[in-house]
Design a protein around this motif. Structure first.
Motif, mmCIF file in Angstrom:
data_model
loop_
_atom_site.group_PDB
_atom_site.id
_atom_site.type_symbol
_atom_site.label_atom_id
_atom_site.label_comp_id
_atom_site.label_asym_id
_atom_site.label_seq_id
_atom_site.Cartn_x
_atom_site.Cartn_y
_atom_site.Cartn_z
ATOM 1 N N LEU A 34 0.827 -1.202 0.000
ATOM 2 C CA LEU A 34 0.000 0.000 0.000
ATOM 3 C C LEU A 34 0.867 1.261 0.000
ATOM 4 O O LEU A 34 0.619 2.204 -0.761
ATOM 5 C CB LEU A 34 -0.917 0.003 1.225
ATOM 6 N N ILE A 35 1.885 1.264 0.846
ATOM 7 C CA ILE A 35 2.780 2.430 0.932
ATOM 8 C C ILE A 35 3.490 2.665 -0.399
ATOM 9 O O ILE A 35 3.547 3.788 -0.908
ATOM 10 C CB ILE A 35 3.806 2.242 2.067
ATOM 11 N N ILE A 36 4.026 1.585 -0.975
ATOM 12 C CA ILE A 36 4.752 1.718 -2.247
ATOM 13 C C ILE A 36 3.801 2.134 -3.377
ATOM 14 O O ILE A 36 4.099 3.039 -4.162
ATOM 15 C CB ILE A 36 5.453 0.393 -2.603
ATOM 16 N N GLY A 37 2.635 1.470 -3.451
ATOM 17 C CA GLY A 37 1.693 1.738 -4.539
ATOM 18 C C GLY A 37 1.087 3.122 -4.477
ATOM 19 O O GLY A 37 1.159 3.885 -5.446
ATOM 20 N N ILE A 38 0.494 3.451 -3.323
ATOM 21 C CA ILE A 38 -0.145 4.764 -3.186
ATOM 22 C C ILE A 38 0.894 5.878 -3.209
ATOM 23 O O ILE A 38 0.687 6.939 -3.813
ATOM 24 C CB ILE A 38 -0.973 4.838 -1.886
ATOM 25 N N GLY A 39 2.036 5.641 -2.548
ATOM 26 C CA GLY A 39 3.098 6.645 -2.542
ATOM 27 C C GLY A 39 3.591 6.952 -3.945
ATOM 28 O O GLY A 39 3.739 8.122 -4.330
ATOM 29 N N SER B 151 2.407 -2.587 -7.827
ATOM 30 C CA SER B 151 2.199 -2.659 -6.376
ATOM 31 C C SER B 151 0.715 -2.679 -6.021
ATOM 32 O O SER B 151 0.285 -3.466 -5.161
ATOM 33 C CB SER B 151 2.883 -1.486 -5.688
ATOM 34 N N LEU B 152 -0.073 -1.833 -6.664
ATOM 35 C CA LEU B 152 -1.492 -1.780 -6.336
ATOM 36 C C LEU B 152 -2.243 -3.018 -6.811
ATOM 37 O O LEU B 152 -3.179 -3.479 -6.151
ATOM 38 C CB LEU B 152 -2.114 -0.514 -6.936
ATOM 39 N N THR B 153 -1.823 -3.566 -7.951
ATOM 40 C CA THR B 153 -2.424 -4.831 -8.412
ATOM 41 C C THR B 153 -2.114 -5.948 -7.428
ATOM 42 O O THR B 153 -3.006 -6.729 -7.041
ATOM 43 C CB THR B 153 -1.898 -5.194 -9.812
ATOM 44 N N ALA B 154 -0.855 -6.018 -7.008
ATOM 45 C CA ALA B 154 -0.448 -7.034 -6.029
ATOM 46 C C ALA B 154 -1.152 -6.820 -4.694
ATOM 47 O O ALA B 154 -1.540 -7.785 -4.011
ATOM 48 C CB ALA B 154 1.072 -6.993 -5.841
ATOM 49 N N PHE B 155 -1.341 -5.557 -4.329
ATOM 50 C CA PHE B 155 -2.019 -5.229 -3.070
ATOM 51 C C PHE B 155 -3.449 -5.754 -3.084
ATOM 52 O O PHE B 155 -3.908 -6.374 -2.108
ATOM 53 C CB PHE B 155 -2.001 -3.712 -2.865
ATOM 54 N N ILE B 156 -4.170 -5.523 -4.176
ATOM 55 C CA ILE B 156 -5.559 -5.982 -4.275
ATOM 56 C C ILE B 156 -5.639 -7.505 -4.187
ATOM 57 O O ILE B 156 -6.465 -8.064 -3.451
ATOM 58 C CB ILE B 156 -6.190 -5.476 -5.587
ATOM 59 N N ILE B 157 -4.768 -8.178 -4.936
ATOM 60 C CA ILE B 157 -4.768 -9.651 -4.927
ATOM 61 C C ILE B 157 -4.454 -10.176 -3.530
ATOM 62 O O ILE B 157 -5.107 -11.101 -3.026
ATOM 63 C CB ILE B 157 -3.749 -10.191 -5.953
ATOM 64 N N TRP B 158 -3.460 -9.589 -2.899
ATOM 65 C CA TRP B 158 -3.021 -10.033 -1.570
ATOM 66 C C TRP B 158 -4.120 -9.799 -0.522
ATOM 67 O O TRP B 158 -4.414 -10.695 0.280
ATOM 68 C CB TRP B 158 -1.736 -9.317 -1.171
ATOM 69 N N GLU B 159 -4.713 -8.622 -0.527
ATOM 70 C CA GLU B 159 -5.714 -8.279 0.484
ATOM 71 C C GLU B 159 -6.960 -9.149 0.370
ATOM 72 O O GLU B 159 -7.639 -9.403 1.375
ATOM 73 C CB GLU B 159 -6.102 -6.798 0.365
ATOM 74 N N LEU B 160 -7.268 -9.577 -0.837
ATOM 75 C CA LEU B 160 -8.437 -10.436 -1.029
ATOM 76 C C LEU B 160 -8.166 -11.903 -0.718
ATOM 77 O O LEU B 160 -9.098 -12.710 -0.667
ATOM 78 C CB LEU B 160 -8.946 -10.308 -2.475
ATOM 79 N N SER B 161 -6.895 -12.238 -0.510
ATOM 80 C CA SER B 161 -6.536 -13.647 -0.322
ATOM 81 C C SER B 161 -6.175 -13.997 1.111
ATOM 82 O O SER B 161 -5.990 -15.183 1.416
ATOM 83 C CB SER B 161 -5.361 -14.003 -1.242
ATOM 84 N N ILE B 162 -6.069 -13.018 2.012
ATOM 85 C CA ILE B 162 -5.690 -13.315 3.395
ATOM 86 C C ILE B 162 -6.863 -13.020 4.321
ATOM 87 O O ILE B 162 -7.732 -12.201 4.014
ATOM 88 C CB ILE B 162 -4.448 -12.507 3.832
ATOM 89 N N VAL C 164 4.985 2.490 -13.351
ATOM 90 C CA VAL C 164 5.034 1.023 -13.412
ATOM 91 C C VAL C 164 4.999 0.435 -12.006
ATOM 92 O O VAL C 164 4.287 -0.545 -11.737
ATOM 93 C CB VAL C 164 6.308 0.560 -14.160
ATOM 94 N N THR C 165 5.748 1.057 -11.091
ATOM 95 C CA THR C 165 5.780 0.588 -9.708
ATOM 96 C C THR C 165 4.402 0.656 -9.076
ATOM 97 O O THR C 165 3.964 -0.272 -8.388
ATOM 98 C CB THR C 165 6.764 1.435 -8.877
ATOM 99 N N ALA C 166 3.694 1.770 -9.309
ATOM 100 C CA ALA C 166 2.349 1.942 -8.753
ATOM 101 C C ALA C 166 1.396 0.890 -9.304
ATOM 102 O O ALA C 166 0.619 0.282 -8.553
ATOM 103 C CB ALA C 166 1.833 3.346 -9.060
ATOM 104 N N ALA C 167 1.451 0.649 -10.606
ATOM 105 C CA ALA C 167 0.552 -0.322 -11.235
ATOM 106 C C ALA C 167 0.783 -1.726 -10.674
ATOM 107 O O ALA C 167 -0.165 -2.440 -10.316
ATOM 108 C CB ALA C 167 0.737 -0.304 -12.745
#
Length: 516
Positions: free
Chosen positions: A203-208, A238-249, A233-236
């Motif tokens: 979240l910090i990396i993506g939103i930042g 990181s935020l994609t990974a963030f969404i996948i991760w948050e929905l899986s834990i 590219v980093t934001a795209a």
């Protein structure tokens, strides 16, 4: 809690939210003063705004998680102390990057002041008066960004720029002491969760990264700058990974699963557009008024005053309408139509427009914002369970802040491109066979000759004056286009109201009683 203590706590948390929101825009008018005083370029000084916005957007979606794990009372009071301390340190900064660092920390503290304040306000009212709670908090949401630039301009012109930070200190101390005695833990406490370090990091990396791109892209010509490409590219990723991760834990730092409720997800989109309208109108109106219409900072501030007064009344009225069962979707529709009319009207003003004309337009903006703030806030949590309300509130607030960042970034880029287009259109009419141009050039030449300037020099100055007129008109027309574009965004999302007109067939929200 007795009525007096309830009222004091209500005033306290709303004051804290207003203080945070004022700081999102109060610095804007002081950048030139800071730049000269600290010996920094204006480009470097603009990071004072960027760093605060980045920290704010990062922390807001995490406030529910942090409040649950640290204790809401501890987290809120700690955030007030951090915000207040950093306000003092900002005012005492001796270098630009020192100031930027303290602004970032101030933004981290400010995030809780918005989201947790909203939750506390809702809890202080029984379920049947939730609309009133939303209206009261809406006053703070509306007033904060509106008075920020005016207050900042007054303080900077009459005192010095550090005082735009020092004014937070007495308010911060008062709110911290009040909360120390009055703020309670929620009746329904969530169990301590395992810290989602991966989610926090993404979240910090993506939103930042996204915020830096939005805030700095226009200044550095977007993808012409290597670091903008890298951060995009980093934001795209990181935020994609963030969404996948948050929905899986099972215990995410941001519970994205609550977006399955139609009322929250659609409200988030509408709030995003509302944030665009709120922040871009506050950004565009003073620029047009001061740079192009020749208004003073004080006159520009007074333009907003009639609308602000009417907005407070409209917010209270909206709360009562909701209490009487008027459909939130209907109120939002009227609010969007008011804002569309405001932008359309502003797109049709001219360089001779008076302050009365602009104030009248701003009244429609104010009414529109009032009609949107209350029902959208209530709509966002209307289908959530009590334990999910803080998370829903945080997500909705984040969308408003992101909408503002996206809106200003889009507008800056759009204006720059439209200036070039309008300039090209105007230049095509500056030809020797255009009688209007020839007459204007002769008039300017004669004007300069009256001051004893030779014919040759007078003609040269006349040409330069024509160039200034072209630049001014090009800029003015591009800002009018920007108002029209924002109004178009509001019109595009109107069909979403068809989906919220039918309520979710889910368990309605149950707000905890404030009898603690």
């Amino acid at each position: 809690m007795n009525p007096l203590k309830r009222q004091i706590l209500l005033i306290t948390v709303i004051a804290a939210a207003i203080m945070e929101l004022i700081d999102t825009s109060i610095v804007n008018v002081a950048l030139n003063y800071m730049s000269g005083n600290l010996g920094a370029t204006l480009e470097d000084t603009s990071w004072v705004i960027t760093s605060y916005a980045i920290a704010n957007v990062i922390i807001i979606p995490m406030t529910s998680f942090l409040a649950s794990n640290l204790g809401r009372r501890n987290y809120y009071i700690g955030s007030i102390i951090l915000f207040t301390l950093c306000s003092f340190l900002c005012g005492n900064a001796t270098g630009i990057w020192e100031l930027v660092a303290f602004r970032f920390l101030q933004g981290l503290g400010g995030g809780a002041l918005l989201s947790v304040s909203a939750t506390v306000v809702f809890e202080l009212f029984p379920k049947e008066k939730q609309a009133t709670a939303s209206a009261l908090f809406g006053i703070g949401v509306f007033i904060g960004p509106t008075i920020g630039p005016t207050l900042g301009g007054y303080i900077t012109e009459n005192y010095s720029w550090p005082w735009i930070f020092y004014i937070n200190i007495p308010i911060g101390i008062a709110t911290a002491v009040s909360c120390l005695f009055l703020l309670y833990e929620p009746a329904i406490k969530q169990k301590l969760q395992k810290i989602d370090w991966v989610g926090i990091g993404l979240l910090i990396i993506g939103i930042g990264s996204l915020q830096v791109v939005l805030e700095r892209g226009k200044t550095d010509d977007w993808f012409a700058a290597g670091y903008i490409i890298f951060l995009s590219v980093t934001a795209a990723i990181s935020l994609t990974a963030f969404i996948i991760w948050e929905l899986s834990i099972p215990n995410p730092v941001v519970n994205l699963r609550i977006l399955k409720f139609r009322s929250l997800s659609i409200s988030a989109v509408l709030t995003f557009i509302t944030g665009m309208g709120l922040y871009t109108s506050i950004y565009l109106t003073p620029v047009v008024a001061q740079r192009l219409l020749g208004f003073t900072p004080t006159q520009s501030g007074l333009l907003l005053l009639p609308g602000s007064i009417i907005a407070v009344l409209a917010l209270v009225l909206t709360g009562k309408l909701l209490q009487k069962g008027v459909s939130p979707a209907l109120i939002v529709l009227v609010g969007f139509l008011c804002f569309i009319y405001f932008n359309w009207s502003m797109s049709r003003i001219n360089l001779e427009s008076t302050s009365a004309t602009i104030s009248l337009n701003l009244i429609f903006r104010a009414i529109g914002m009032a009609l949107l703030t209350v029902p959208l806030g209530a709509l966002a949590v209307s289908s959530l369970q009590a334990k999910d309300i803080p998370q829903g509130t945080a997500l909705n607030n984040m969308m408003r802040q992101l909408g503002g960042s996206f809106g200003i970034s889009i507008i800056n880029t759009y204006v720059a491109r439209r200036v070039a287009s309008h300039r090209m259109d105007l230049i095509t009419h500056i030809t020797p066979d255009n009688p209007i141009f020839i007459d204007r050039l002769k008039a300017y030449t004669q004007m300069f000759q009256q001051y004893g300037i030779t014919v040759l020099d007078a003609k040269q100055k006349a040409i330069q004056l024509v160039e200034k007129v072209v630049v001014k008109q090009s800029s003015f027309s591009s800002y009018l286009d920007a108002f029209f574009l924002i109004g178009l965004f509001f019109a595009i999302v109107l069909p979403l109201l068809l989906f919220v007109a039918r309520r979710d067939k889910t368990k309605p929200v149950v707000i905890p009683s404030s009898d603690h």
